[in-house]
Design a protein around this motif. Sequence first.
Motif, PDB file in Angstrom:
ATOM      1  N   THR A 100      32.548  86.697  32.805  1.00 23.09           N
ATOM      2  CA  THR A 100      33.670  87.469  33.327  1.00 23.09           C
ATOM      3  C   THR A 100      33.613  88.911  32.841  1.00 23.09           C
ATOM      4  O   THR A 100      33.837  89.870  33.611  1.00 23.09           O
ATOM      5  N   ARG A 101      33.301  89.087  31.560  1.00 24.24           N
ATOM      6  CA  ARG A 101      33.203  90.423  30.979  1.00 24.24           C
ATOM      7  C   ARG A 101      32.077  91.218  31.630  1.00 24.24           C
ATOM      8  O   ARG A 101      32.189  92.419  31.872  1.00 24.24           O
ATOM      9  N   TYR A 102      30.982  90.556  31.942  1.00 24.31           N
ATOM     10  CA  TYR A 102      29.829  91.213  32.564  1.00 24.31           C
ATOM     11  C   TYR A 102      30.217  91.776  33.935  1.00 24.31           C
ATOM     12  O   TYR A 102      29.924  92.936  34.253  1.00 24.31           O
ATOM     13  N   PHE A 103      30.892  90.968  34.745  1.00 26.61           N
ATOM     14  CA  PHE A 103      31.318  91.436  36.075  1.00 26.61           C
ATOM     15  C   PHE A 103      32.336  92.563  35.965  1.00 26.61           C
ATOM     16  O   PHE A 103      32.307  93.523  36.742  1.00 26.61           O
ATOM     17  N   ARG A 104      33.241  92.445  34.989  1.00 26.51           N
ATOM     18  CA  ARG A 104      34.270  93.461  34.815  1.00 26.51           C
ATOM     19  C   ARG A 104      33.643  94.800  34.425  1.00 26.51           C
ATOM     20  O   ARG A 104      34.053  95.860  34.914  1.00 26.51           O
ATOM     21  N   LEU A 110      34.082  88.929  41.017  1.00 24.88           N
ATOM     22  CA  LEU A 110      33.640  87.662  40.445  1.00 24.88           C
ATOM     23  C   LEU A 110      33.988  86.538  41.411  1.00 24.88           C
ATOM     24  O   LEU A 110      35.144  86.218  41.625  1.00 24.88           O
ATOM     25  N   THR A 111      32.979  85.939  42.027  1.00 22.74           N
ATOM     26  CA  THR A 111      33.203  84.861  42.991  1.00 22.74           C
ATOM     27  C   THR A 111      33.315  83.518  42.282  1.00 22.74           C
ATOM     28  O   THR A 111      32.817  83.341  41.165  1.00 22.74           O
ATOM     29  N   GLU A 112      33.918  82.561  42.952  1.00 19.76           N
ATOM     30  CA  GLU A 112      34.207  81.262  42.353  1.00 19.76           C
ATOM     31  C   GLU A 112      32.927  80.520  41.950  1.00 19.76           C
ATOM     32  O   GLU A 112      32.893  79.820  40.927  1.00 19.76           O
ATOM     33  N   ASN A 113      31.863  80.694  42.739  1.00 20.07           N
ATOM     34  CA  ASN A 113      30.658  79.924  42.430  1.00 20.07           C
ATOM     35  C   ASN A 113      29.968  80.380  41.148  1.00 20.07           C
ATOM     36  O   ASN A 113      29.074  79.695  40.639  1.00 20.07           O
ATOM     37  N   ASN A 114      30.381  81.520  40.593  1.00 20.95           N
ATOM     38  CA  ASN A 114      29.800  81.953  39.331  1.00 20.95           C
ATOM     39  C   ASN A 114      30.231  81.066  38.163  1.00 20.95           C
ATOM     40  O   ASN A 114      29.585  81.092  37.111  1.00 20.95           O
ATOM     41  N   LYS A 115      31.300  80.289  38.345  1.00 27.22           N
ATOM     42  CA  LYS A 115      31.706  79.359  37.288  1.00 27.22           C
ATOM     43  C   LYS A 115      30.612  78.342  36.990  1.00 27.22           C
ATOM     44  O   LYS A 115      30.520  77.820  35.880  1.00 27.22           O
ATOM     45  N   LYS A 116      29.775  78.076  38.001  1.00 25.58           N
ATOM     46  CA  LYS A 116      28.670  77.127  37.817  1.00 25.58           C
ATOM     47  C   LYS A 116      27.762  77.538  36.662  1.00 25.58           C
ATOM     48  O   LYS A 116      27.193  76.700  35.959  1.00 25.58           O
ATOM     49  N   GLN A 117      27.636  78.859  36.454  1.00 23.05           N
ATOM     50  CA  GLN A 117      26.724  79.341  35.417  1.00 23.05           C
ATOM     51  C   GLN A 117      27.296  79.152  34.007  1.00 23.05           C
ATOM     52  O   GLN A 117      26.565  79.259  33.028  1.00 23.05           O
ATOM     53  N   ALA A 118      28.586  78.872  33.911  1.00 23.04           N
ATOM     54  CA  ALA A 118      29.205  78.621  32.606  1.00 23.04           C
ATOM     55  C   ALA A 118      29.251  77.139  32.274  1.00 23.04           C
ATOM     56  O   ALA A 118      29.691  76.756  31.185  1.00 23.04           O
ATOM     57  N   ILE A 119      28.780  76.318  33.184  1.00 26.37           N
ATOM     58  CA  ILE A 119      28.709  74.877  32.930  1.00 26.37           C
ATOM     59  C   ILE A 119      27.336  74.582  32.345  1.00 26.37           C
ATOM     60  O   ILE A 119      26.307  74.791  32.995  1.00 26.37           O
ATOM     61  N   MET A 120      27.313  74.109  31.096  1.00 25.71           N
ATOM     62  CA  MET A 120      26.064  73.969  30.349  1.00 25.71           C
ATOM     63  C   MET A 120      25.939  72.568  29.766  1.00 25.71           C
ATOM     64  O   MET A 120      26.932  71.838  29.628  1.00 25.71           O
ATOM     65  N   PRO A 121      24.726  72.159  29.390  1.00 28.27           N
ATOM     66  CA  PRO A 121      24.572  70.875  28.686  1.00 28.27           C
ATOM     67  C   PRO A 121      25.373  70.892  27.387  1.00 28.27           C
ATOM     68  O   PRO A 121      25.408  71.902  26.674  1.00 28.27           O
ATOM     69  N   SER A 122      25.983  69.776  27.067  1.00 28.31           N
ATOM     70  CA  SER A 122      26.899  69.740  25.919  1.00 28.31           C
ATOM     71  C   SER A 122      26.190  70.008  24.594  1.00 28.31           C
ATOM     72  O   SER A 122      26.788  70.548  23.661  1.00 28.31           O
ATOM     73  N   ASN A 129      22.491  86.319  28.155  1.00 30.39           N
ATOM     74  CA  ASN A 129      21.752  87.091  29.156  1.00 30.39           C
ATOM     75  C   ASN A 129      22.440  88.443  29.305  1.00 30.39           C
ATOM     76  O   ASN A 129      23.462  88.562  29.963  1.00 30.39           O
ATOM     77  N   ASP A 130      21.845  89.496  28.698  1.00 29.82           N
ATOM     78  CA  ASP A 130      22.478  90.814  28.781  1.00 29.82           C
ATOM     79  C   ASP A 130      21.915  91.646  29.921  1.00 29.82           C
ATOM     80  O   ASP A 130      22.221  92.832  30.043  1.00 29.82           O
ATOM     81  N   ALA A 131      21.083  91.011  30.785  1.00 31.23           N
ATOM     82  CA  ALA A 131      20.542  91.719  31.946  1.00 31.23           C
ATOM     83  C   ALA A 131      20.962  91.068  33.250  1.00 31.23           C
ATOM     84  O   ALA A 131      20.535  91.478  34.329  1.00 31.23           O
ATOM     85  N   GLY A 132      21.803  90.040  33.173  1.00 30.51           N
ATOM     86  CA  GLY A 132      22.247  89.326  34.358  1.00 30.51           C
ATOM     87  C   GLY A 132      23.388  88.400  34.008  1.00 30.51           C
ATOM     88  O   GLY A 132      24.019  88.523  32.953  1.00 30.51           O
ATOM     89  N   THR A 133      23.653  87.434  34.888  1.00 28.05           N
ATOM     90  CA  THR A 133      24.810  86.552  34.672  1.00 28.05           C
ATOM     91  C   THR A 133      24.427  85.155  34.209  1.00 28.05           C
ATOM     92  O   THR A 133      25.239  84.469  33.597  1.00 28.05           O
ATOM     93  N   ALA A 134      23.215  84.690  34.504  1.00 31.85           N
ATOM     94  CA  ALA A 134      22.847  83.307  34.201  1.00 31.85           C
ATOM     95  C   ALA A 134      22.352  83.179  32.767  1.00 31.85           C
ATOM     96  O   ALA A 134      21.292  83.703  32.424  1.00 31.85           O
ATOM     97  N   PRO A 135      23.124  82.490  31.899  1.00 27.83           N
ATOM     98  CA  PRO A 135      22.633  82.269  30.539  1.00 27.83           C
ATOM     99  C   PRO A 135      21.507  81.243  30.538  1.00 27.83           C
ATOM    100  O   PRO A 135      21.379  80.429  31.454  1.00 27.83           O
ATOM    101  N   GLY A 136      20.690  81.285  29.505  1.00 27.39           N
ATOM    102  CA  GLY A 136      19.656  80.272  29.322  1.00 27.39           C
ATOM    103  C   GLY A 136      20.073  79.317  28.223  1.00 27.39           C
ATOM    104  O   GLY A 136      21.152  79.448  27.629  1.00 27.39           O
ATOM    105  N   PHE A 137      19.215  78.366  27.917  1.00 30.78           N
ATOM    106  CA  PHE A 137      19.563  77.400  26.869  1.00 30.78           C
ATOM    107  C   PHE A 137      18.329  76.622  26.433  1.00 30.78           C
ATOM    108  O   PHE A 137      17.292  76.600  27.117  1.00 30.78           O
TER     109      PHE A 137
END
Length: 409
Positions: A100-104, A110-122, A129-137
């Motif tokens: 959210t901060r990145y888009f702001r 910020l579209t709704e489907n971007n929430k998918k990128q915050a859903i991660m393995p537990s 990711n400071d160059a885009g929106t998709a975090p890695g893990f």
Amino acid sequence: MKAAILSVGTELLFGQITNTNTVYLSQQLNMLGFDVMYHYTVGDNPERVADMMNLAFEDCDMVLTTGGLGPTQDDLTKEVACKVLGDQLVMMDDVWEEITRYFRTLGRELTENNKKQAIMPSRATVFHNDAGTAPGFALEKDGKYIVCMPGPPREMTRMFEKSVLPFLQKLSEEVIYYRLIRTFGLGESSMETDLLDLIDNQTDPTLATYAKEGECSLRIASKRKTKEEAKRAVDEMLEQVKERIGKYIYSCDDEELVQVVCKKLMDQNLTISSAESCTGGLFAAALTDVPGISQCFQRGLVTYSNEAKMEELGVRKETLDKYGAVSEETALEMVEGLKKVSGSDVCISVTGVAGPDGGTEEKPVGLVYIGFLYGDKKLCKKVRMRNINRKWNRHYSLLSMLDVINKNL
């Protein structure tokens, strides 16, 4: 630790983009002491992605993936990773706040489907990711690791350097140090023959030969507990290599021949000019690709026709009539004329038969003469190449010109 690299994206299979991520990751992993066993590329199909991960784990301890972490429905890498290593996806509020901060910050919606990128393995170790929106893990189970990174190279490399690299360093018990030795004038088979005793008896360091566009390289690598130990082993082997093929080596640090030549010119504060016939300006173009060479390179003349050789360089008509444009006599008169019109410290000329036509029994395609003048030293080198094709002949002529300069400065 054995590793595999899995690139996810149908666009890769279509050849729409070049997969530079695999090259980068292979280099980085080898330097860390990981053994890269396999490269896989698969489309955006969850079943095939899972198959490739499971296949890699038959022989590897780690799978590094790039791609498939975005907000769209075909981005399914983390879902597959969860399935393969037995985890479940959960919403991570801190990751969502970061997105959210990145888009702001960018002033983007910020579209709704971007929430998918915050859903991660537990159980995931999340990579920012400071160059885009998709975090890695990274995800681990029973000593098996999956490390997932975004596909865009800019995002992937920044994430690797800032987050993944420190993570992997904790897992690596050894480091690899290597040097890439570059030669000219020595074929791969001849290099192997000259180094056969070292190659046959190698354990660590290891030696591997590579052929590339008229050149040949040698990789000397060692895997040890510390970088200092590995470097010492490589340097000791390098001294043995130099004893056998030293006269062909132009760099021990993976430099291009043109870089080595330009460095010599700049270090010695020498000016240079060129007169080219068959290469049509390739030499001048190669030099001017190197930053800083403007302090040395004065002029590059393309004297392709006999008239140009006479008018620009003062080559005598009698010389051309008697010996022809492709001759030692013409090459020397070209370089002498170049010295008169340029006054450069170093002058070099080239004339030859690039092909595919124009060759004779006496002067076949691939015959080249290189004139060189520096101080009291004046010479002409005759080069006979295999008639592969016009492009290759011109490129090898360029390398031969650079080799003459390198060996005579």
